[in-house]
Design a protein around this motif. Structure first.
Motif, PDB file in Angstrom:
ATOM      1  N   THR A 116       2.365   4.659  -0.452  1.00 34.68           N
ATOM      2  CA  THR A 116       1.902   5.901  -1.090  1.00 34.68           C
ATOM      3  C   THR A 116       3.060   6.893  -1.040  1.00 34.68           C
ATOM      4  OG1 THR A 116       1.211   6.844   1.001  1.00 34.68           O
ATOM      5  CG2 THR A 116      -0.445   5.550  -0.191  1.00 34.68           C
ATOM      6  N   GLN A 117       2.738   8.152  -1.293  1.00 33.94           N
ATOM      7  CA  GLN A 117       3.788   9.170  -1.190  1.00 33.94           C
ATOM      8  C   GLN A 117       4.318   9.276   0.236  1.00 33.94           C
ATOM      9  OE1 GLN A 117       5.563  11.144  -3.344  1.00 33.94           O
ATOM     10  NE2 GLN A 117       4.640   9.816  -4.868  1.00 33.94           N
ATOM     11  N   GLY A 156       7.153   5.970   2.706  1.00 34.13           N
ATOM     12  CA  GLY A 156       6.716   6.042   1.320  1.00 34.13           C
ATOM     13  C   GLY A 156       7.723   6.614   0.331  1.00 34.13           C
ATOM     14  N   GLU A 164      -1.986   8.510 -12.605  1.00 32.57           N
ATOM     15  CA  GLU A 164      -2.879   7.678 -11.795  1.00 32.57           C
ATOM     16  C   GLU A 164      -4.323   8.141 -11.881  1.00 32.57           C
ATOM     17  OE1 GLU A 164      -1.213   7.748  -7.852  1.00 32.57           O
ATOM     18  OE2 GLU A 164       0.635   6.796  -8.571  1.00 32.57           O
ATOM     19  N   LYS A 194       0.813  -1.219   0.000  1.00 26.75           N
ATOM     20  CA  LYS A 194       0.000   0.000   0.000  1.00 26.75           C
ATOM     21  C   LYS A 194       0.848   1.271   0.000  1.00 26.75           C
ATOM     22  CE  LYS A 194      -4.286  -1.860   1.587  1.00 26.75           C
ATOM     23  NZ  LYS A 194      -4.178  -3.066   2.388  1.00 26.75           N
TER      24      LYS A 194
END
Ligand code: GLA
Length: 731
Positions: A239-240, A302, A644, A237
């Motif tokens: 993310t940034q 991330g 995205e 999972k």
């Protein structure tokens, strides 16, 4: 202490500010990997060894040695003895056997970081970094290998390289010398890599890691448009700002291989190094081979943290140019304005108009030398074509300088056209295989830079031009991959050295150039961004990012590039519309905003702009000066990705002291009846209040917390490809 040796447990702990990398010596001879991740105490490292799961070291249970070798986590696994995962090292003896056992012998810990012979690498002062050297030896051949790990004091990075020495009596053949290997427990990892093509370089790709091998590689003799010397393992999972990332980036500009492999026991091996496919290095007794550097970054927060770590490393410990911290002149390049069809009059017209609008440097692109009026001839004949540039180069640069502008010039020193005086004089200087047709690409051949005489001759021609006039900038291009790999000078058993020797030749050329012309601003390029890698950044503080100058296409290219490289390196220009690659028409303002997130410049016929567009150029020039230090020194945060969400792109830069930020937003296609976009900003001080200047002239005061957790509502804009820039200032 950055590097600790625990004598009792035979453990090395390499500590960066927030990470630990753990190595242990097993059975007194095996260099095993124990841990990489968030900081842990040294005392814990030994218990983390795979030894506890694979409870038979060869000293305890010799009959299962192969099972041990095939399952243990190793720092530098060798081929041929029973580890059947991807090895990091493969040595062939005179007798033809491909095996080695690099047993641990001793270590050294020293302040600072050794340079890598003839190659780019990260660097640091004695107080900035500490290096661990692990000395290993293959008893049968007496080949010795030194595994080098440098830990930076203020950056969460471990830089690795490998030095091989032949102390034996016979030559050996190195068939593979990777620079790094990381064995790690699988966490349902996904593999992130950067893939692309000409005009769409470095698109981010993310795929689940299944059992078996996933590879990114180049055989093209350059790091390439298609694949990139980078690979990361990320938790599902990620993310940034959340999730774990284990990343490797190769400080090298030639063939490479990066590979993630998941074995049946759910361990993952990540390796990186020179691609073994086109490589075989003969190492005579007393000779040394140095493998290029791989840098490793771990982030527990991330992609964003990984990105900012790479940016910091490259800004503070890789790029050497005095221009790193010096404002780069805004340039105008004539390529898309004229292609080959120019003379001194046309260039001076462009320069005049540009100088009046505040542009600071004219770059003369391809076509000024030999008889080059198309791409069919003259590469290698680096003499000014005085039919085109009447009065010569000196005259031209003087006139440009009189307008208050600097002057830059294009070269493609690694190449030669079959239709050139250089080729006619030295046909054996090109890469070729006797009896086979030499593969042309863009009608050109590659010079054999594995030969010192060729390197010297090329250097002489380039240096003579640079000495002949006042030249502030060089765009160093390389417009084709390497093929028909043969050198007239290398013996058969050294032909496998050609691709690497070629890269060393390129590095030598650029090093000499920078030594002799220390004030030169060098920009590397390879048909756009085909050689955008940390190796080239060591020589040039900026690299042309892509021949695709369309602002919307650039969103993905610049997003992928900025995943690793600071904005101050990313060559980006405003070009004419309809765009020359795509035919797309985008607003002049959007083209300016996208180019501002790079080195910024122009690549169009400025004499043909409308009065309104010229006013916009003046405004853009003002913005460049106003935001220069923020963009080049600030921290980069990716807020949204058009790749995205298919609607919009957004990123921001925040000054180191968090007092100032710049938000970039690009709406790709307008669409009716959509809710407005609420962007959550990042990197600000929660408790501070900021003045937000979203629409020019309309300021609002918001807390950092509200901007980051509630978000900033972006006004709707009519029309496609619209963008806005928002300056945010602490009250
Ligand atoms: C390459 C570069 C371009 C331009 C041309 C000139 O394609 O990427 O920017 O310099 O070569 O031939």
């Amino acid at each position: 202490m950055p590097i600790i040796y625990d004598k009792t447990r035979k453990v090395f702990a390499l500590n960066t500010p927030e990470t630990t990398y753990g190595i242990a010596i097993l059975d007194g001879i095996y260099v095993a990997h124990a841990y990489y991740g968030k900081t842990i105490p040294t005392e814990d490292i030994r218990c983390l060894l795979k030894e506890n799961e694979v409870p038979y070291t060869p000293s305890q249970n010799g009959r299962e040695k192969a099972a041990f070798l095939d399952a243990m986590w190793m720092e530098y696994p060798e081929s041929g003895m029973g580890d059947f995962r991807e090895s990091a090292f493969c040595l062939r003896t005179q007798k033809g056997h491909k095996a080695s056992e690099l047993f641990y012998e001793s270590f050294e810990i020293e302040q600072g970081k050794p340079e890598l012979d003839g190659m780019p690498s990260t660097w640091g002062k004695k107080e900035d970094c500490t290096t661990l050297k692990l000395f290993c030896r293959d008893a049968l051949t007496d080949v010795r290998v030194c595994l080098q790990y440098t830990v930076f004091e203020h950056v969460d990075v471990i830089a690795r390289s490998v030095v091989v020495e032949n102390h034996g009596k016979e030559p050996v053949y190195l068939e593979k010398v990777f620079s790094a290997c990381l064995d790690i427990e699988d966490r349902d990892f996904q593999v992130v890599s950067l893939m692309g093509a000409w005009a769409r370089e470095r698109y981010i790709q993310r795929l689940p890691l299944g059992y078996g091998r996933q590879c990114a590689a180049s055989f093209r003799g350059e790091s390439s448009h298609q694949e990139h010397p980078f690979m990361a393992l990320v938790t599902p999972k990620t993310t940034q700002d959340t999730g774990e990332v284990y990343a490797m980036n190769f400080v090298y500009s030639g063939n490479f291989m990066a590979q993630a492999e998941k074995d049946p026991f759910d361990s993952v091996r990540l390796v990186m190094g020179i691609h073994p496919g086109e490589f075989c290095w003969k190492l005579e007794p007393e000779e040394t081979f140095t493998a290029p550097e791989t840098v490793m970054v771990y982030s527990d927060k991330g992609f964003g943290k990984m990105t900012r770590t790479f940016h910091k490393l490259y800004r503070e410990h890789l790029i050497r140019s005095p221009y790193l911290n010096q404002k780069r002149p805004i340039l105008i390049n004539n390529w898309e304005a004229t292609y080959f069809d120019f003379d001194e009059k046309k260039l001076l017209e462009i320069a005049k108009e540009a100088s009046e609008l505040g542009i600071e440097m004219l770059v003369m692109d391809d076509g000024w030398f030999g008889r080059r009026n198309t791409d069919e001839s003259s590469l290698g004949d680096w003499q000014v074509n005085e039919n085109k540039l009447k009065g010569g180069l000196k005259n031209l640069t003087e006139q440009v300088n009189e307008m208050g502008m600097k002057f830059g010039i294009w070269f493609e020193p690694e190449m030669v056209s079959p239709d050139s005086d250089l080729y006619r004089a030295h046909p054996d200087w090109v890469l070729q295989i006797p009896g086979r047709e030499t593969t042309l690409s863009r009608a050109q051949c590659v010079l054999d830079l594995s030969r010192q005489e060729v390197v010297d001759a090329v250097y002489k021609m380039v240096a003579e031009i640079l000495k002949s006039a006042s030249i502030d900038y060089v765009k160093w291009d390389m417009n084709r991959p390497l093929a028909t790999l043969g050198s007239a000078c290398l013996p058969p058993d050294r032909m496998g050295e050609l691709s690497h020797r070629y890269v060393l030749g390129v590095y030598q050329l650029q090093e000499r150039l920078l030594c002799d012309f220390p004030d030169l601003l060098l920009e590397n390029c390879s048909s756009g961004g085909g050689r955008f890698d940390p190796g080239m950044l060591y020589y040039s503080p900026q690299i042309w990012c892509s021949d695709d100058t369309d602002a919307i296409e650039r969103l993905a290219v610049q997003e992928g590039t900025a995943l690793l490289y600071p904005l101050s390196c990313i060559g980006a220009h405003v070009s004419a519309c309809p765009n020359h690659v795509l035919g797309r028409v985008t607003p002049f303002e959007t083209r300016g905003h996208v180019a501002l997130a790079g080195t910024f410049g122009y690549e169009l016929d400025i004499t043909k702009l409308t009065r309104e567009e010229k006013e916009m150029v003046k405004e853009q020039v003002k913005q460049y000066h106003q935001y220069y230090s923020l963009i080049s020194e600030g921290e980069y945060y990716r807020l949204a990705s058009y790749q995205e969400n298919k609607q919009y792109d957004s990123w921001m830069v925040v000054s180191q002291d968090k007092k100032e930020a710049l938000l970039f937003y690009v709406q790709v296609l307008a669409s009716p009846q959509r809710k407005s976009i609420c962007l959550r900003l990042a990197g600000l001080e929660e408790k501070a209040f900021y003045e937000v200047n979203l629409i020019s002239g309309k300021e609002e005061i918001r807390s950092g917390a509200a901007l980051m957790y509630a978000g900033l509502r972006i006004p709707r804009m009519t029309g496609d490809f619209r963008s806005l820039l928002c300056h945010i200032c602490r009250k």
